[in-house]
Design a protein around this motif. Structure first.
Motif, short mmCIF file in Angstrom:
data_model
loop_
_atom_site.label_atom_id
_atom_site.label_comp_id
_atom_site.label_asym_id
_atom_site.label_seq_id
_atom_site.Cartn_x
_atom_site.Cartn_y
_atom_site.Cartn_z
N GLU A 55 0.82 -1.21 0.00
CA GLU A 55 0.00 0.00 0.00
C GLU A 55 0.86 1.27 0.00
N GLU A 58 1.84 1.85 -3.52
CA GLU A 58 0.66 2.35 -4.26
C GLU A 58 0.47 3.84 -4.01
N LYS A 59 0.67 4.25 -2.79
CA LYS A 59 0.47 5.66 -2.43
C LYS A 59 1.40 6.57 -3.26
N TYR A 60 2.62 6.11 -3.48
CA TYR A 60 3.59 6.94 -4.21
C TYR A 60 3.36 6.98 -5.71
N ILE A 61 2.81 5.88 -6.27
CA ILE A 61 2.75 5.86 -7.74
C ILE A 61 1.32 5.90 -8.29
N LYS A 62 0.38 6.27 -7.44
CA LYS A 62 -1.01 6.18 -7.90
C LYS A 62 -1.39 7.19 -8.99
N LYS A 63 -0.48 8.11 -9.29
CA LYS A 63 -0.79 9.06 -10.37
C LYS A 63 -0.55 8.47 -11.75
N TYR A 67 -1.43 1.51 -11.74
CA TYR A 67 -0.55 1.62 -10.57
C TYR A 67 -0.66 0.45 -9.60
N ARG A 68 -1.85 -0.17 -9.55
CA ARG A 68 -1.98 -1.30 -8.62
C ARG A 68 -1.09 -2.46 -9.06
N LYS A 70 1.47 -2.33 -11.12
CA LYS A 70 2.88 -1.93 -11.08
C LYS A 70 3.41 -1.95 -9.64
N SER A 71 2.58 -1.51 -8.69
CA SER A 71 3.00 -1.54 -7.28
C SER A 71 3.30 -2.97 -6.85
N ARG A 72 2.43 -3.86 -7.26
CA ARG A 72 2.62 -5.27 -6.87
C ARG A 72 3.91 -5.82 -7.46
#
Ligand code: SF4
Length: 197
Positions: A55, A58-63, A67-68, A70-72
């Motif tokens: 999470e 996710e917070k950093y790349i949600k723009k 992003y979900r 990619k975060s994973r």
């Protein structure tokens, strides 16, 4: 045409490059470079396990788009590099491809940019350009990748990797390529079939 062609993603460490490449899928390098500094500052390969969780990434790349996923991929890569590769991004194609999401194209980008190995990464854009210019006559990116392996010499591949990216990004774009100023009209399939007609 592009004497200064180089990787346009900002990075200082191998893991930063890997994350930037993961984030750049279907997103511009400029957008990735905007959000990278905060993410890089917060999470590195040596980050405390207790301080890295999905999470937070996710917070950093949600723009950026996707992003979900990619975060994973970033999170899983971070875990795998820590647990299986002794905190070092692998320096060979085979091991790189064991990381989540990393396929042959991304592995080649990392090898060419980071380690200056003779690899030419073929994405859909490079596939398009090489077909337009008759270097290959292929239906898929995978076929082009295999042909490019034998078509170009090792001494040219990593330089070509950057040149072709600049060429499709700033000149031979998917829509509205700059044919009117192109020095390759005489050998271009697209020009002959679409513009000359
Ligand atoms: S002539 Fe047009 S389509 Fe062909 S390589 Fe040049 S810019 Fe691309």
């Amino acid at each position: 045409m592009f004497p200064n062609a180089k990787c346009e993603l900002d990075f200082e460490t191998p893991f930063q490059l890997l994350r930037a490449v993961i984030m750049s899928a279907q997103t511009t390098d400029k957008q990735v470079n905007k959000i990278s500094p905060n993410l890089f500052k917060e999470i590195s390969l040596s980050s405390d396990v207790e301080k890295v969780w999905l999470e937070k990434i996710e917070k950093y790349i949600k723009k950026i788009g996707l992003y979900r996923n990619k975060s994973r991929f970033i999170f899983e890569s971070w875990k795998k590099i820590n647990s299986e590769f002794n905190w070092l991004v692998p320096d060979n194609i085979k091991e790189l491809q064991t990381l989540p999401w990393v396929g042959i194209k991304t592995a080649k980008v990392v090898m060419a940019v980071l380690y200056n190995w003779p690899y030419l990464a073929v994405d859909t854009h490079v596939h398009r350009v090489l077909n337009r210019l008759w270097f290959v006559h292929t239906k898929s990116r995978e076929q082009t990748d295999k042909k490019a392996e034998i078509l170009f010499s090792d001494s040219d591949k990593s330089r070509l990797h950057h040149l072709l990216i600049f060429f499709w990004r700033y000149h031979c774009t998917s829509r509205n390529p700059k044919c009117e100023t192109c020095p390759f009209t005489n050998i271009c399939k697209y020009y002959k079939t679409n513009i000359m007609k």
